[in-house]
Design a protein around this motif. Structure first.
Motif, PDB file in Angstrom:
ATOM      1  N   ALA A   1       0.815  -1.217   0.000  1.00 52.50           N
ATOM      2  CA  ALA A   1       0.000   0.000   0.000  1.00 52.50           C
ATOM      3  C   ALA A   1       0.849   1.268   0.000  1.00 52.50           C
ATOM      4  CB  ALA A   1      -0.921   0.008   1.216  1.00 52.50           C
ATOM      5  N   ARG A   2       2.168   1.103   0.159  1.00 46.81           N
ATOM      6  CA  ARG A   2       3.102   2.230   0.248  1.00 46.81           C
ATOM      7  C   ARG A   2       2.748   3.143   1.418  1.00 46.81           C
ATOM      8  NH1 ARG A   2       4.443   3.831  -6.110  1.00 46.81           N
ATOM      9  NH2 ARG A   2       5.111   1.726  -6.721  1.00 46.81           N
ATOM     10  N   VAL A   3       2.494   2.499   2.548  1.00 48.79           N
ATOM     11  CA  VAL A   3       2.157   3.202   3.783  1.00 48.79           C
ATOM     12  C   VAL A   3       3.241   2.891   4.810  1.00 48.79           C
ATOM     13  CG1 VAL A   3       0.504   3.310   5.700  1.00 48.79           C
ATOM     14  CG2 VAL A   3      -0.319   3.154   3.341  1.00 48.79           C
ATOM     15  N   PRO A   4       3.779   3.886   5.513  1.00 42.83           N
ATOM     16  CA  PRO A   4       4.786   3.613   6.542  1.00 42.83           C
ATOM     17  C   PRO A   4       4.251   2.642   7.587  1.00 42.83           C
ATOM     18  CG  PRO A   4       4.605   5.970   6.138  1.00 42.83           C
ATOM     19  CD  PRO A   4       3.477   5.324   5.395  1.00 42.83           C
ATOM     20  N   CYS A   5       5.125   1.752   8.061  1.00 45.08           N
ATOM     21  CA  CYS A   5       4.687   0.691   8.972  1.00 45.08           C
ATOM     22  C   CYS A   5       5.608   0.600  10.178  1.00 45.08           C
ATOM     23  CB  CYS A   5       4.686  -0.645   8.226  1.00 45.08           C
ATOM     24  SG  CYS A   5       4.141  -2.057   9.208  1.00 45.08           S
ATOM     25  N   LEU A   6       4.997   0.442  11.352  1.00 39.87           N
ATOM     26  CA  LEU A   6       5.715   0.113  12.576  1.00 39.87           C
ATOM     27  C   LEU A   6       5.204  -1.234  13.064  1.00 39.87           C
ATOM     28  CD1 LEU A   6       5.569   3.585  14.355  1.00 39.87           C
ATOM     29  CD2 LEU A   6       7.566   2.563  13.239  1.00 39.87           C
ATOM     30  N   LEU A   7       6.079  -2.005  13.690  1.00 43.57           N
ATOM     31  CA  LEU A   7       5.734  -3.354  14.122  1.00 43.57           C
ATOM     32  C   LEU A   7       5.924  -3.488  15.626  1.00 43.57           C
ATOM     33  CD1 LEU A   7       7.566  -5.235  11.252  1.00 43.57           C
ATOM     34  CD2 LEU A   7       5.088  -5.068  11.529  1.00 43.57           C
ATOM     35  N   MET A   8       4.873  -3.935  16.308  1.00 39.25           N
ATOM     36  CA  MET A   8       4.940  -4.158  17.747  1.00 39.25           C
ATOM     37  C   MET A   8       5.444  -5.577  18.007  1.00 39.25           C
ATOM     38  SD  MET A   8       3.901  -1.178  18.469  1.00 39.25           S
ATOM     39  CE  MET A   8       4.195  -1.405  20.228  1.00 39.25           C
ATOM     40  N   HIS A   9       6.529  -5.682  18.767  1.00 35.84           N
ATOM     41  CA  HIS A   9       7.076  -6.988  19.148  1.00 35.84           C
ATOM     42  C   HIS A   9       6.928  -7.103  20.661  1.00 35.84           C
ATOM     43  CE1 HIS A   9       9.406 -10.607  18.855  1.00 35.84           C
ATOM     44  NE2 HIS A   9      10.339 -10.145  19.661  1.00 35.84           N
ATOM     45  N   LEU A  10       5.743  -7.555  21.082  1.00 37.09           N
ATOM     46  CA  LEU A  10       5.369  -7.516  22.493  1.00 37.09           C
ATOM     47  C   LEU A  10       5.294  -8.892  23.132  1.00 37.09           C
ATOM     48  CD1 LEU A  10       2.519  -4.901  22.008  1.00 37.09           C
ATOM     49  CD2 LEU A  10       4.843  -4.450  22.798  1.00 37.09           C
ATOM     50  N   ASP A  11       5.087  -9.903  22.322  1.00 37.82           N
ATOM     51  CA  ASP A  11       4.969 -11.274  22.815  1.00 37.82           C
ATOM     52  C   ASP A  11       6.339 -11.932  22.737  1.00 37.82           C
ATOM     53  OD1 ASP A  11       4.439 -13.994  23.213  1.00 37.82           O
ATOM     54  OD2 ASP A  11       2.445 -13.829  22.328  1.00 37.82           O
ATOM     55  N   GLU A  12       6.849 -12.394  23.875  1.00 43.18           N
ATOM     56  CA  GLU A  12       8.189 -12.979  23.904  1.00 43.18           C
ATOM     57  C   GLU A  12       8.314 -14.188  22.983  1.00 43.18           C
ATOM     58  OE1 GLU A  12       9.213 -13.833  27.915  1.00 43.18           O
ATOM     59  OE2 GLU A  12       9.354 -11.726  28.511  1.00 43.18           O
ATOM     60  N   GLY A  13       7.197 -14.859  22.727  1.00 43.96           N
ATOM     61  CA  GLY A  13       7.250 -16.038  21.873  1.00 43.96           C
ATOM     62  C   GLY A  13       7.113 -15.736  20.397  1.00 43.96           C
ATOM     63  N   ALA A  14       6.838 -14.482  20.058  1.00 42.17           N
ATOM     64  CA  ALA A  14       6.639 -14.117  18.657  1.00 42.17           C
ATOM     65  C   ALA A  14       7.980 -13.920  17.959  1.00 42.17           C
ATOM     66  CB  ALA A  14       5.805 -12.847  18.558  1.00 42.17           C
ATOM     67  N   ILE A  15       7.951 -14.036  16.640  1.00 41.92           N
ATOM     68  CA  ILE A  15       9.148 -13.866  15.822  1.00 41.92           C
ATOM     69  C   ILE A  15       9.059 -12.531  15.099  1.00 41.92           C
ATOM     70  CG2 ILE A  15      10.457 -14.793  13.868  1.00 41.92           C
ATOM     71  CD1 ILE A  15       9.358 -17.559  14.607  1.00 41.92           C
ATOM     72  N   VAL A  16      10.140 -11.764  15.127  1.00 45.81           N
ATOM     73  CA  VAL A  16      10.170 -10.502  14.389  1.00 45.81           C
ATOM     74  C   VAL A  16      10.064 -10.818  12.896  1.00 45.81           C
ATOM     75  CG1 VAL A  16      11.544  -8.474  13.807  1.00 45.81           C
ATOM     76  CG2 VAL A  16      11.560  -9.368  16.154  1.00 45.81           C
ATOM     77  N   PRO A  17       9.140 -10.173  12.189  1.00 41.59           N
ATOM     78  CA  PRO A  17       8.960 -10.477  10.767  1.00 41.59           C
ATOM     79  C   PRO A  17      10.246 -10.327   9.964  1.00 41.59           C
ATOM     80  CG  PRO A  17       7.142  -9.140  11.559  1.00 41.59           C
ATOM     81  CD  PRO A  17       8.151  -9.189  12.667  1.00 41.59           C
ATOM     82  N   ALA A  18      10.507 -11.300   9.115  1.00 39.45           N
ATOM     83  CA  ALA A  18      11.681 -11.238   8.248  1.00 39.45           C
ATOM     84  C   ALA A  18      11.577 -10.024   7.335  1.00 39.45           C
ATOM     85  CB  ALA A  18      11.778 -12.515   7.420  1.00 39.45           C
ATOM     86  N   GLY A  19      12.674  -9.331   7.173  1.00 41.03           N
ATOM     87  CA  GLY A  19      12.701  -8.172   6.295  1.00 41.03           C
ATOM     88  C   GLY A  19      12.383  -6.861   6.975  1.00 41.03           C
ATOM     89  N   ALA A  20      12.013  -6.917   8.259  1.00 36.47           N
ATOM     90  CA  ALA A  20      11.716  -5.680   8.983  1.00 36.47           C
ATOM     91  C   ALA A  20      13.008  -4.943   9.310  1.00 36.47           C
ATOM     92  CB  ALA A  20      10.959  -5.989  10.264  1.00 36.47           C
ATOM     93  N   ASP A  21      12.986  -3.633   9.167  1.00 42.46           N
ATOM     94  CA  ASP A  21      14.126  -2.826   9.578  1.00 42.46           C
ATOM     95  C   ASP A  21      14.115  -2.688  11.095  1.00 42.46           C
ATOM     96  OD1 ASP A  21      14.860  -2.384   6.914  1.00 42.46           O
ATOM     97  OD2 ASP A  21      13.519  -0.646   6.762  1.00 42.46           O
ATOM     98  N   PRO A  22      15.292  -2.689  11.736  1.00 42.36           N
ATOM     99  CA  PRO A  22      15.323  -2.568  13.200  1.00 42.36           C
ATOM    100  C   PRO A  22      14.557  -1.352  13.717  1.00 42.36           C
ATOM    101  CG  PRO A  22      17.481  -3.179  12.372  1.00 42.36           C
ATOM    102  CD  PRO A  22      16.637  -2.885  11.171  1.00 42.36           C
ATOM    103  N   GLY A  23      14.589  -0.254  12.975  1.00 41.90           N
ATOM    104  CA  GLY A  23      13.904   0.954  13.412  1.00 41.90           C
ATOM    105  C   GLY A  23      12.395   0.859  13.353  1.00 41.90           C
ATOM    106  N   GLN A  24      11.877  -0.164  12.656  1.00 40.49           N
ATOM    107  CA  GLN A  24      10.427  -0.355  12.568  1.00 40.49           C
ATOM    108  C   GLN A  24       9.867  -1.116  13.757  1.00 40.49           C
ATOM    109  OE1 GLN A  24      10.577  -2.213   8.437  1.00 40.49           O
ATOM    110  NE2 GLN A  24       8.615  -1.124   8.323  1.00 40.49           N
TER     111      GLN A  24
END
Length: 235
Positions: free
Chosen positions: A197-220
């Motif tokens: 969609a060409r929309v800026p995205c931030l990702l919440m990593h709140l669950d200790e068991g979750a995996i950070v999405p591949a390809g995400a920039d650290p700043g996101q």
């Protein structure tokens, strides 16, 4: 009152906005609320009713993000296979259990209310874009105390397509009537949707068991909602 909220209120009152983005769209499960416990319980009930081995919470979590139909298919595939009759029965059992217990153990993540209030105080429009079905989303929002909090809500069955197709996200933004916009999610599905969609995205990593999405920039990637207002203000 937090410093962030005081700053937002002062900015809104002076006509100078803290946030350049004027609409923030949120994913729901995993992003605004920890919904995994009740979803995993419903999967457990479904599998036991079908005499299947059960899955642990981490396995169920890994199957989330593409909506309830895909969740049921993945759970059945992982525990012995899926046919159309088995899927039909499994889906009915899952939905029956989940609809009756969708907020027994689910809770908003810590800091959500403060972050939402900071955005609202600056005049930012709030929206939801989720793959959760509409008839499950509305009562879930009510149970979390968010009835009427999000003027724009686009669910997995609102359109003919769902995330990662960009159309639901763009529709959620369109319904608010203002931009520019940002999207806050937690999975690779959300990241893919935002990029399409060409929309800026931030990702919440709140669950200790979750995996950070591949390809995400650290700043996101954010690890608490206390970080969200500053991250959005920097967009």
């Amino acid at each position: 009152m937090t410093g962030a909220r005081r700053h937002a209120q002062a900015s809104a009152g002076s006509g100078v906005h803290r946030f350049r983005v004027r609409t923030v769209v949120f994913d729901l499960d995993g992003t605004l609320a920890d919904a995994v416990p009740d979803i995993a319980d419903a999967v457990d009930v479904m599998l036991k009713a079908l005499s299947r081995p059960t899955l642990d919470v981490a396995q169920v979590r890994s199957m989330l993000g593409d909506g309830v139909h895909e969740l049921v298919k993945r759970a059945l595939t992982a525990t012995g296979g899926v046919t159309e009759p088995i899927f039909t029965e499994g889906f009915a059992r899952f939905v029956g259990q989940y609809e009756a217990h969708l907020a027994d153990r689910s809770r908003p993540w810590p800091g959500v209310e403060e972050a939402l209030s900071a955005l609202e105080a600056d005049g930012v429009q709030l929206a939801i874009c989720t793959n959760k079905l509409d008839y499950l989303t509305r009562p879930f929002l009510d149970a979390m105390g968010w009835k009427g909090r999000f003027p724009s809500v686009v669910c997995g069955d609102t359109l003919d397509v769902r995330k990662p197709d960009p159309a639901p996200l763009l529709e959620a933004i369109r319904r608010t009537g203002v931009g520019p916009a940002a999207f806050v999610g937690d999975t690779v599905v959300d990241l893919t949707t935002a990029r399409a969609a060409r929309v800026p995205c931030l990702l919440m990593h709140l669950d200790e068991g979750a995996i950070v999405p591949a390809g995400a920039d650290p700043g996101q990637v954010l690890t608490s909602f206390a970080e969200l207002p500053d991250a959005l203000a920097a967009l």
